[in-house]
Design a protein around this motif. Structure first.
Motif, PDB file in Angstrom:
ATOM      1  N   MET A   1      18.826-106.308 -32.434  1.00  0.00           N
ATOM      2  CA  MET A   1      20.111-105.648 -32.618  1.00  0.00           C
ATOM      3  C   MET A   1      21.153-106.694 -32.973  1.00  0.00           C
ATOM      4  SD  MET A   1      21.482-102.516 -30.880  1.00  0.00           S
ATOM      5  CE  MET A   1      23.049-101.829 -31.195  1.00  0.00           C
ATOM      6  N   HIS A   2      21.969-106.391 -33.937  1.00  0.00           N
ATOM      7  CA  HIS A   2      22.997-107.311 -34.409  1.00  0.00           C
ATOM      8  C   HIS A   2      24.344-106.832 -33.887  1.00  0.00           C
ATOM      9  CE1 HIS A   2      19.961-109.007 -37.006  1.00  0.00           C
ATOM     10  NE2 HIS A   2      19.629-107.780 -37.303  1.00  0.00           N
ATOM     11  N   SER A   3      24.955-107.620 -33.033  1.00  0.00           N
ATOM     12  CA  SER A   3      26.242-107.208 -32.478  1.00  0.00           C
ATOM     13  C   SER A   3      27.368-107.592 -33.436  1.00  0.00           C
ATOM     14  CB  SER A   3      26.464-107.845 -31.103  1.00  0.00           C
ATOM     15  OG  SER A   3      26.486-109.242 -31.218  1.00  0.00           O
ATOM     16  N   PHE A   4      28.452-106.862 -33.344  1.00  0.00           N
ATOM     17  CA  PHE A   4      29.615-107.099 -34.188  1.00  0.00           C
ATOM     18  C   PHE A   4      30.691-107.768 -33.349  1.00  0.00           C
ATOM     19  CE2 PHE A   4      33.577-106.063 -36.290  1.00  0.00           C
ATOM     20  CZ  PHE A   4      33.274-106.330 -37.608  1.00  0.00           C
ATOM     21  N   ASP A   5      31.284-108.817 -33.877  1.00  0.00           N
ATOM     22  CA  ASP A   5      32.344-109.545 -33.188  1.00  0.00           C
ATOM     23  C   ASP A   5      33.679-109.141 -33.803  1.00  0.00           C
ATOM     24  OD1 ASP A   5      34.128-111.329 -32.072  1.00  0.00           O
ATOM     25  OD2 ASP A   5      32.908-113.093 -32.448  1.00  0.00           O
ATOM     26  N   ALA A   6      34.507-108.459 -33.019  1.00  0.00           N
ATOM     27  CA  ALA A   6      35.781-107.953 -33.535  1.00  0.00           C
ATOM     28  C   ALA A   6      36.747-109.067 -33.899  1.00  0.00           C
ATOM     29  CB  ALA A   6      36.424-107.030 -32.503  1.00  0.00           C
ATOM     30  N   ILE A   7      36.645-110.198 -33.245  1.00  0.00           N
ATOM     31  CA  ILE A   7      37.588-111.286 -33.522  1.00  0.00           C
ATOM     32  C   ILE A   7      37.280-111.968 -34.847  1.00  0.00           C
ATOM     33  CG2 ILE A   7      38.429-113.530 -32.709  1.00  0.00           C
ATOM     34  CD1 ILE A   7      38.182-112.394 -29.867  1.00  0.00           C
ATOM     35  N   THR A   8      35.989-112.212 -35.134  1.00  0.00           N
ATOM     36  CA  THR A   8      35.626-112.857 -36.397  1.00  0.00           C
ATOM     37  C   THR A   8      35.422-111.856 -37.524  1.00  0.00           C
ATOM     38  OG1 THR A   8      33.272-112.815 -35.850  1.00  0.00           O
ATOM     39  CG2 THR A   8      34.525-114.799 -35.232  1.00  0.00           C
ATOM     40  N   GLY A   9      35.282-110.565 -37.185  1.00  0.00           N
ATOM     41  CA  GLY A   9      35.112-109.532 -38.207  1.00  0.00           C
ATOM     42  C   GLY A   9      33.759-109.553 -38.877  1.00  0.00           C
ATOM     43  N   GLY A  10      32.707-109.886 -38.123  1.00  0.00           N
ATOM     44  CA  GLY A  10      31.371-109.909 -38.710  1.00  0.00           C
ATOM     45  C   GLY A  10      30.282-109.757 -37.656  1.00  0.00           C
ATOM     46  N   TRP A  11      29.068-109.582 -38.156  1.00  0.00           N
ATOM     47  CA  TRP A  11      27.903-109.438 -37.296  1.00  0.00           C
ATOM     48  C   TRP A  11      27.304-110.804 -37.017  1.00  0.00           C
ATOM     49  CZ3 TRP A  11      29.085-106.346 -41.373  1.00  0.00           C
ATOM     50  CH2 TRP A  11      29.209-104.981 -41.140  1.00  0.00           C
ATOM     51  N   ASP A  12      26.620-110.925 -35.888  1.00  0.00           N
ATOM     52  CA  ASP A  12      25.908-112.162 -35.614  1.00  0.00           C
ATOM     53  C   ASP A  12      24.631-112.163 -36.445  1.00  0.00           C
ATOM     54  OD1 ASP A  12      24.657-110.127 -34.165  1.00  0.00           O
ATOM     55  OD2 ASP A  12      23.858-111.528 -32.702  1.00  0.00           O
ATOM     56  N   ALA A  13      24.307-113.284 -37.006  1.00  0.00           N
ATOM     57  CA  ALA A  13      23.103-113.427 -37.816  1.00  0.00           C
ATOM     58  C   ALA A  13      22.534-114.819 -37.586  1.00  0.00           C
ATOM     59  CB  ALA A  13      23.426-113.227 -39.299  1.00  0.00           C
ATOM     60  N   VAL A  14      21.241-114.938 -37.802  1.00  0.00           N
ATOM     61  CA  VAL A  14      20.562-116.224 -37.666  1.00  0.00           C
ATOM     62  C   VAL A  14      19.929-116.548 -39.005  1.00  0.00           C
ATOM     63  CG1 VAL A  14      18.765-117.501 -36.459  1.00  0.00           C
ATOM     64  CG2 VAL A  14      20.115-115.808 -35.224  1.00  0.00           C
ATOM     65  N   CYS A  15      20.208-117.730 -39.511  1.00  0.00           N
ATOM     66  CA  CYS A  15      19.642-118.174 -40.779  1.00  0.00           C
ATOM     67  C   CYS A  15      18.120-118.210 -40.661  1.00  0.00           C
ATOM     68  CB  CYS A  15      20.184-119.549 -41.149  1.00  0.00           C
ATOM     69  SG  CYS A  15      19.439-120.247 -42.644  1.00  0.00           S
ATOM     70  N   GLY A  16      17.436-117.574 -41.610  1.00  0.00           N
ATOM     71  CA  GLY A  16      15.976-117.561 -41.596  1.00  0.00           C
ATOM     72  C   GLY A  16      15.361-118.913 -41.888  1.00  0.00           C
ATOM     73  N   ALA A  17      16.106-119.802 -42.513  1.00  0.00           N
ATOM     74  CA  ALA A  17      15.565-121.122 -42.859  1.00  0.00           C
ATOM     75  C   ALA A  17      15.841-122.162 -41.779  1.00  0.00           C
ATOM     76  CB  ALA A  17      16.150-121.584 -44.190  1.00  0.00           C
ATOM     77  N   SER A  18      17.074-122.214 -41.283  1.00  0.00           N
ATOM     78  CA  SER A  18      17.448-123.283 -40.350  1.00  0.00           C
ATOM     79  C   SER A  18      17.562-122.830 -38.900  1.00  0.00           C
ATOM     80  CB  SER A  18      18.785-123.897 -40.776  1.00  0.00           C
ATOM     81  OG  SER A  18      19.821-122.945 -40.610  1.00  0.00           O
ATOM     82  N   GLY A  19      17.684-121.524 -38.668  1.00  0.00           N
ATOM     83  CA  GLY A  19      17.850-121.020 -37.311  1.00  0.00           C
ATOM     84  C   GLY A  19      19.274-121.128 -36.794  1.00  0.00           C
ATOM     85  N   VAL A  20      20.208-121.487 -37.655  1.00  0.00           N
ATOM     86  CA  VAL A  20      21.603-121.641 -37.268  1.00  0.00           C
ATOM     87  C   VAL A  20      22.248-120.259 -37.143  1.00  0.00           C
ATOM     88  CG1 VAL A  20      23.854-122.527 -38.031  1.00  0.00           C
ATOM     89  CG2 VAL A  20      21.796-123.896 -38.352  1.00  0.00           C
ATOM     90  N   HIS A  21      23.019-120.051 -36.067  1.00  0.00           N
ATOM     91  CA  HIS A  21      23.753-118.798 -35.888  1.00  0.00           C
ATOM     92  C   HIS A  21      25.004-118.818 -36.752  1.00  0.00           C
ATOM     93  CE1 HIS A  21      21.543-117.128 -32.438  1.00  0.00           C
ATOM     94  NE2 HIS A  21      21.219-118.391 -32.251  1.00  0.00           N
ATOM     95  N   GLU A  22      25.313-117.680 -37.357  1.00  0.00           N
ATOM     96  CA  GLU A  22      26.505-117.578 -38.186  1.00  0.00           C
ATOM     97  C   GLU A  22      27.073-116.174 -38.104  1.00  0.00           C
ATOM     98  OE1 GLU A  22      25.733-116.875 -42.651  1.00  0.00           O
ATOM     99  OE2 GLU A  22      24.216-118.327 -42.036  1.00  0.00           O
ATOM    100  N   THR A  23      28.274-116.002 -38.612  1.00  0.00           N
ATOM    101  CA  THR A  23      28.917-114.696 -38.681  1.00  0.00           C
ATOM    102  C   THR A  23      28.695-114.123 -40.066  1.00  0.00           C
ATOM    103  OG1 THR A  23      30.593-115.337 -37.084  1.00  0.00           O
ATOM    104  CG2 THR A  23      31.111-113.476 -38.491  1.00  0.00           C
ATOM    105  N   LEU A  24      28.141-112.922 -40.115  1.00  0.00           N
ATOM    106  CA  LEU A  24      27.839-112.258 -41.375  1.00  0.00           C
ATOM    107  C   LEU A  24      28.945-111.261 -41.692  1.00  0.00           C
ATOM    108  CD1 LEU A  24      25.980-111.523 -43.709  1.00  0.00           C
ATOM    109  CD2 LEU A  24      24.751-110.014 -42.144  1.00  0.00           C
ATOM    110  N   ARG A  25      29.737-111.580 -42.707  1.00  0.00           N
ATOM    111  CA  ARG A  25      30.823-110.691 -43.123  1.00  0.00           C
ATOM    112  C   ARG A  25      30.320-109.752 -44.207  1.00  0.00           C
ATOM    113  NH1 ARG A  25      36.076-112.309 -41.762  1.00  0.00           N
ATOM    114  NH2 ARG A  25      36.057-114.195 -40.518  1.00  0.00           N
ATOM    115  N   LEU A  26      31.003-108.626 -44.337  1.00  0.00           N
ATOM    116  CA  LEU A  26      30.607-107.617 -45.316  1.00  0.00           C
ATOM    117  C   LEU A  26      30.631-108.168 -46.739  1.00  0.00           C
ATOM    118  CD1 LEU A  26      29.779-104.657 -45.562  1.00  0.00           C
ATOM    119  CD2 LEU A  26      32.181-104.053 -45.682  1.00  0.00           C
ATOM    120  N   SER A  27      31.529-109.070 -47.043  1.00  0.00           N
ATOM    121  CA  SER A  27      31.610-109.634 -48.395  1.00  0.00           C
ATOM    122  C   SER A  27      30.404-110.520 -48.727  1.00  0.00           C
ATOM    123  CB  SER A  27      32.909-110.413 -48.576  1.00  0.00           C
ATOM    124  OG  SER A  27      33.008-111.446 -47.624  1.00  0.00           O
ATOM    125  N   ALA A  28      29.600-110.896 -47.718  1.00  0.00           N
ATOM    126  CA  ALA A  28      28.384-111.683 -47.957  1.00  0.00           C
ATOM    127  C   ALA A  28      27.191-110.788 -48.285  1.00  0.00           C
ATOM    128  CB  ALA A  28      28.059-112.555 -46.752  1.00  0.00           C
TER     129      ALA A  28
END
Length: 168
Positions: A1-28
């Motif tokens: 499940m991907h939670s949404f962070d109201a402060i950053t305006g995006g979903w939590d996501a993990v890079c499939g290549a590096s494993g780094v956590h990032e914020t996924l915005r709709l424009s991406a």
């Protein structure tokens, strides 16, 4: 499940290549494809441009995609008005309710078959094509109109796809 962070305006996501956590915005987002099968809730495969420069896919329910931004809470945060840590679980819903009453929905589309702008959800999007992947200034957005089910296309700025309530 991907939670949404109201402060950053995006979903939590993990890079499939590096494993780094990032914020996924709709424009991406690059494509949103609804999977065949159950309609309650429908599932979508979202292909997005990751911070590493590659495209990755993730599976999201319509609850995660459309409702999580509205139902998201602001969690624990520093309240500048009181000078203390605070948590208000209803604040996000209240802000979105006021924003939508003023006509600012999560996504607003301009369907050629309707005079007024059409209120929409992220699941209405089908493809987003940036003018330049390195410095996106405009996106060619392909969508399905939620009112008439016709396909449409419009040019949008990335800022128009930010999932934060607008109260002005």
């Amino acid at each position: 499940m991907h939670s949404f962070d109201a402060i950053t305006g995006g979903w939590d996501a993990v890079c499939g290549a590096s494993g780094v956590h990032e914020t996924l915005r709709l424009s991406a987002f690059r494509t949103v494809r609804r999977l065949p099968g159950p309609t309650a809730p429908p599932a979508h495969v979202v292909r997005y441009r990751c911070g590493c420069g590659d495209d990755h896919e993730l599976l999201m329910s319509s609850v995660e995609l459309d409702w999580a931004p509205i139902r998201s809470t602001f969690g624990e945060h520093f309240d500048l008005m009181t000078g203390r840590m605070a948590e208000d679980p209803d604040q996000g819903v209240e802000l979105w309710w006021r924003s939508m009453r003023r006509g600012h929905w999560p996504v607003t589309l301009h369907c050629a078959h309707h005079r007024a702008p059409v209120p929409a959800w992220p699941s209405c999007l089908r493809a987003l094509e940036p003018d330049d992947e390195r410095a996106v200034s405009h996106l060619l957005v392909h969508y399905v109109c939620p009112l008439c089910d016709r396909q449409g296309t419009q040019v949008m700025r990335p800022q128009a796809l930010e999932l934060v309530p607008r109260l002005q």
